[in-house]
Design an enzyme around this catalytic site. Structure first.
Site, PDB file in Angstrom:
ATOM      1  N   ASP A   1       0.800  -1.265  -0.016  1.00 38.09           N
ATOM      2  CA  ASP A   1      -0.060  -0.152   0.041  1.00 38.09           C
ATOM      3  C   ASP A   1       0.953   1.116   0.018  1.00 38.09           C
ATOM      4  O   ASP A   1       1.961   1.240  -0.581  1.00 38.09           O
ATOM      5  CB  ASP A   1      -1.225   0.015   1.161  1.00 38.09           C
ATOM      6  CG  ASP A   1      -2.316   0.789   0.801  1.00 38.09           C
ATOM      7  OD1 ASP A   1      -2.115   2.129   1.113  1.00 38.09           O
ATOM      8  OD2 ASP A   1      -3.331   0.126   0.524  1.00 38.09           O
ATOM      9  N   ASP A   2       0.392   2.233   0.634  1.00 33.66           N
ATOM     10  CA  ASP A   2       1.015   3.647   0.401  1.00 33.66           C
ATOM     11  C   ASP A   2       2.425   3.565   1.206  1.00 33.66           C
ATOM     12  O   ASP A   2       2.700   2.439   2.034  1.00 33.66           O
ATOM     13  CB  ASP A   2       0.230   4.734   1.322  1.00 33.66           C
ATOM     14  CG  ASP A   2       0.589   6.070   0.964  1.00 33.66           C
ATOM     15  OD1 ASP A   2       1.664   6.132   0.179  1.00 33.66           O
ATOM     16  OD2 ASP A   2      -0.281   6.744   1.067  1.00 33.66           O
TER      17      ASP A   2
ATOM     18  N   LYS B   1      -3.598  -0.674  -7.139  1.00 32.98           N
ATOM     19  CA  LYS B   1      -4.618  -0.028  -6.316  1.00 32.98           C
ATOM     20  C   LYS B   1      -4.144   1.441  -6.458  1.00 32.98           C
ATOM     21  O   LYS B   1      -3.208   2.202  -6.298  1.00 32.98           O
ATOM     22  CB  LYS B   1      -4.434  -0.207  -4.824  1.00 32.98           C
ATOM     23  CG  LYS B   1      -5.356   0.539  -3.983  1.00 32.98           C
ATOM     24  CD  LYS B   1      -5.126   0.097  -2.412  1.00 32.98           C
ATOM     25  CE  LYS B   1      -5.797   1.177  -1.244  1.00 32.98           C
ATOM     26  NZ  LYS B   1      -5.758   0.878  -0.062  1.00 32.98           N
TER      27      LYS B   1
ATOM     28  N   ASP C   1      -5.154   4.987  -5.739  1.00 30.60           N
ATOM     29  CA  ASP C   1      -5.881   5.923  -4.866  1.00 30.60           C
ATOM     30  C   ASP C   1      -6.075   7.299  -5.361  1.00 30.60           C
ATOM     31  O   ASP C   1      -5.572   7.642  -6.578  1.00 30.60           O
ATOM     32  CB  ASP C   1      -5.058   6.013  -3.598  1.00 30.60           C
ATOM     33  CG  ASP C   1      -5.841   6.270  -2.330  1.00 30.60           C
ATOM     34  OD1 ASP C   1      -7.191   6.548  -2.319  1.00 30.60           O
ATOM     35  OD2 ASP C   1      -5.384   5.870  -1.353  1.00 30.60           O
TER      36      ASP C   1
ATOM     37  N   SER D   1      -9.892   3.781  -6.494  1.00 30.18           N
ATOM     38  CA  SER D   1     -10.526   4.468  -5.305  1.00 30.18           C
ATOM     39  C   SER D   1     -11.479   5.552  -5.733  1.00 30.18           C
ATOM     40  O   SER D   1     -12.111   6.158  -4.763  1.00 30.18           O
ATOM     41  CB  SER D   1      -9.356   4.681  -4.430  1.00 30.18           C
ATOM     42  OG  SER D   1      -8.764   3.782  -4.055  1.00 30.18           O
TER      43      SER D   1
ATOM     44  N   ARG E   1     -13.322   1.070  -4.712  1.00 34.04           N
ATOM     45  CA  ARG E   1     -13.447   1.446  -3.325  1.00 34.04           C
ATOM     46  C   ARG E   1     -14.657   2.286  -3.292  1.00 34.04           C
ATOM     47  O   ARG E   1     -14.454   3.420  -4.054  1.00 34.04           O
ATOM     48  CB  ARG E   1     -12.414   1.872  -2.687  1.00 34.04           C
ATOM     49  CG  ARG E   1     -11.264   0.904  -2.151  1.00 34.04           C
ATOM     50  CD  ARG E   1     -11.725   0.450  -0.877  1.00 34.04           C
ATOM     51  NE  ARG E   1     -12.080   1.340   0.208  1.00 34.04           N
ATOM     52  CZ  ARG E   1     -11.330   2.052   0.805  1.00 34.04           C
ATOM     53  NH1 ARG E   1      -9.950   1.911   0.625  1.00 34.04           N
ATOM     54  NH2 ARG E   1     -11.735   3.040   1.560  1.00 34.04           N
TER      55      ARG E   1
ATOM     56  N   ASP F   1     -12.804   4.417   4.534  1.00 29.51           N
ATOM     57  CA  ASP F   1     -11.628   3.250   4.991  1.00 29.51           C
ATOM     58  C   ASP F   1     -12.135   2.617   6.093  1.00 29.51           C
ATOM     59  O   ASP F   1     -12.425   3.135   7.123  1.00 29.51           O
ATOM     60  CB  ASP F   1     -10.247   3.917   5.365  1.00 29.51           C
ATOM     61  CG  ASP F   1      -9.509   4.780   4.247  1.00 29.51           C
ATOM     62  OD1 ASP F   1     -10.124   4.600   3.157  1.00 29.51           O
ATOM     63  OD2 ASP F   1      -8.450   5.066   4.495  1.00 29.51           O
TER      64      ASP F   1
HETATM   65  C1  GLA Z   1      -6.580   5.913   1.567  1.00 28.82           C
HETATM   66  C2  GLA Z   1      -7.042   4.693   1.186  1.00 28.82           C
HETATM   67  C3  GLA Z   1      -6.395   3.656   1.837  1.00 28.82           C
HETATM   68  C4  GLA Z   1      -4.966   3.592   2.223  1.00 28.82           C
HETATM   69  C5  GLA Z   1      -4.461   4.960   2.350  1.00 28.82           C
HETATM   70  C6  GLA Z   1      -3.132   5.072   2.240  1.00 28.82           C
HETATM   71  O1  GLA Z   1      -7.089   6.576   2.774  1.00 28.82           O
HETATM   72  O2  GLA Z   1      -8.336   4.776   0.987  1.00 28.82           O
HETATM   73  O3  GLA Z   1      -7.025   2.416   1.749  1.00 28.82           O
HETATM   74  O4  GLA Z   1      -4.627   2.971   0.855  1.00 28.82           O
HETATM   75  O5  GLA Z   1      -4.986   6.047   1.623  1.00 28.82           O
HETATM   76  O6  GLA Z   1      -2.462   6.291   2.638  1.00 28.82           O
END
Ligand code: GLA
Length: 432
Positions: free
Chosen positions: A78-79, A155, A157, A189, A214, A218
């Site tokens: 992820d991030d 993913k 975002d 997202s 998404r 979250d």
């Molecule tokens: C957003 C996404 C999360 C995650 C964070 C990472 O909030 O919805 O799922 O990926 O960013 O910073």
């Protein structure tokens, strides 16, 4: 919005169709975010920080602890994996101290174990945690970079961009991923940044360009958060449910089972509801020290079988009783279906009286499979009682009883697909 922008969007959408045969059933795997967030403190927290060891460890666990054979195959970064600077050719690069081997090497490690690697980027000037974003001019190069590393899932975002940039960027990324020639699952997202509902969200466009998306907030490590998500998806099911299908999934976010916020009952409830909602089964937990009860829930073959049903029809909430019992239903292949009885009560196990006819089943005889056993001879009008624990569920797999003379192909299928939901404690959750 100016006419030029509208025209551009029209052109972009016309030229995109992401039907590369991926994700005919919801993706399954593991993702870093909910459990490990943006922990980059490898000095004081080496076990939990975002670095290549974390992903290698999780890949090992997926293979060695029985996850992979059940379908959990994606390991998703992820991030917070990036360096703050792009390289001298304008490409994203991983933080060199935390990913010294680079992403291509990590992808190879994951592939060598029969798994797939996912990565995270952000349509905007910066990721949600402030790392380099993918602005419109960087979409092509980033798609090519990911493909060249052997990435299997993106993913994408949407922090730090506006709705017009998103409307251009998400279809463009789809096109750019397609153009790489590498099959890459694409998780968008976008809807979550524009309210998640029509008319702001065009779900038929999304289904053309993304494999999953998404829709909403979250998930956090609490039952409140899980309930809030279930509630939002159920309240908006008329808009959301028809948009899902093979290769196109709504994503209510990660499974948090095995972390700190859910009781055992609540963990079962998340698993059962995610199965009904045809949701991605992407865990975010610490697979290195998962306890056996969390593992049993996440590895439950009944729940996974229902989630992965090849027809890919998302389920719905059927009923909300004043007793705070809710009934969810999902149609499955071979005329089977799943029912989930969820208790939103906070007192004690509740005896819920109903019949299949009251749950809109046609007249006829059914067999029910639950808690490791099969109960035959249930007529649609038979009154039965289900005992549901507070914040818990009872999950049923139901199929029409075959006629006495013929053991039909369908029935053989049911027999073959017998699985047990609450295997750990047979018979505890429901009575007929
Ligand atoms: C957003 C996404 C999360 C995650 C964070 C990472 O909030 O919805 O799922 O990926 O960013 O910073």
């Amino acid at each position: 919005m100016g006419p030029l922008v509208t025209l551009l969007i029209g052109l972009v959408s016309l030229t995109v169709a992401l039907d590369n045969g991926l994700l005919k059933t919801p993706p399954m795997g593991w993702m870093a975010w909910e459990r490990f967030r943006c922990d980059i403190d490898c000095k004081d927290d080496p076990e939990n920080c975002i670095r290549e060891e974390l992903f290698r460890d999780m890949a090992n666990r997926l293979v060695e602890d029985g996850w992979k054979e059940l379908g959990y195959e994606y390991v998703i970064i992820d991030d917070c994996w990036m360096s703050m600077q792009r390289d001298n050719q304008g490409r994203l690069q991983p933080d060199a101290s935390r990913f010294p081997g680079g992403i291509a090497k990590l992808a190879e490690y994951v592939h060598d174990r029969g798994l797939k690697l996912g990565i995270y980027a952000d349509m905007g000037t910066q990721t949600c945690m402030g790392f380099p974003g993918t602005t419109l001019d960087k979409i092509e190069i980033d798609a090519q970079t990911f493909a060249s590393w052997g990435v299997d899932y993106l993913k994408f975002d949407g922090c730090n961009s506006n709705p017009v940039e998103q409307m251009l960027g998400y279809p463009l990324m789809s096109k750019a991923l397609n153009a790489t020639g590498r099959p890459i699952a694409y998780s968008c997202s976008w809807p979550a940044y524009v309210g998640g509902l029509p008319p702001n969200v065009n779900y038929s466009l999304l289904a053309d360009i993304c494999h999953l998306w998404r829709n909403y907030n979250d998930i956090q490590d609490s039952w409140d958060s899980v309930q809030n998500i279930i509630e939002w998806f159920s309240q908006n099911q008329d808009e959301l449910q028809p948009t899902a299908g093979p290769g196109r999934w709504n994503d209510p976010d990660m499974l948090i089972i095995g972390n700190f916020g859910l009781s055992l009952e609540q963990a079962r409830s998340q698993m059962a509801l995610w199965a009904i909602m045809a949701a991605p089964l992407i865990m975010s937990n610490n697979l290195r020290n998962l306890d056996n009860s969390a593992r049993a829930i996440l590895q439950n073959k009944a729940a996974i079988g229902i989630n992965q049903d090849p027809m890919g029809i998302q389920g719905r909430r059927l009923l909300q009783e004043t007793s705070h019992i809710e009934v969810y239903w999902r149609p499955l292949s071979y005329s089977a279906s799943a029912l989930v009885f969820l208790s939103r009560r906070t007192d004690m196990p509740f005896l819920y009286h109903t019949s299949l006819a009251k749950l809109h089943y046609d007249a006829g005889n059914y067999e029910v499979f639950f808690t490791g056993k099969t109960v035959a001879g249930l007529n649609a009008s038979t009154e039965f009682t289900v005992s549901i624990n507070p914040s818990g569920v009872v999950m049923w797999y139901i199929y029409p009883e075959p006629s006495k003379q013929t053991d039909t192909l369908d029935h053989q299928h049911y027999k073959a697909s017998r699985f047990s939901f609450h295997k750990a404690k047979p018979g505890r959750h429901a009575v007929l």
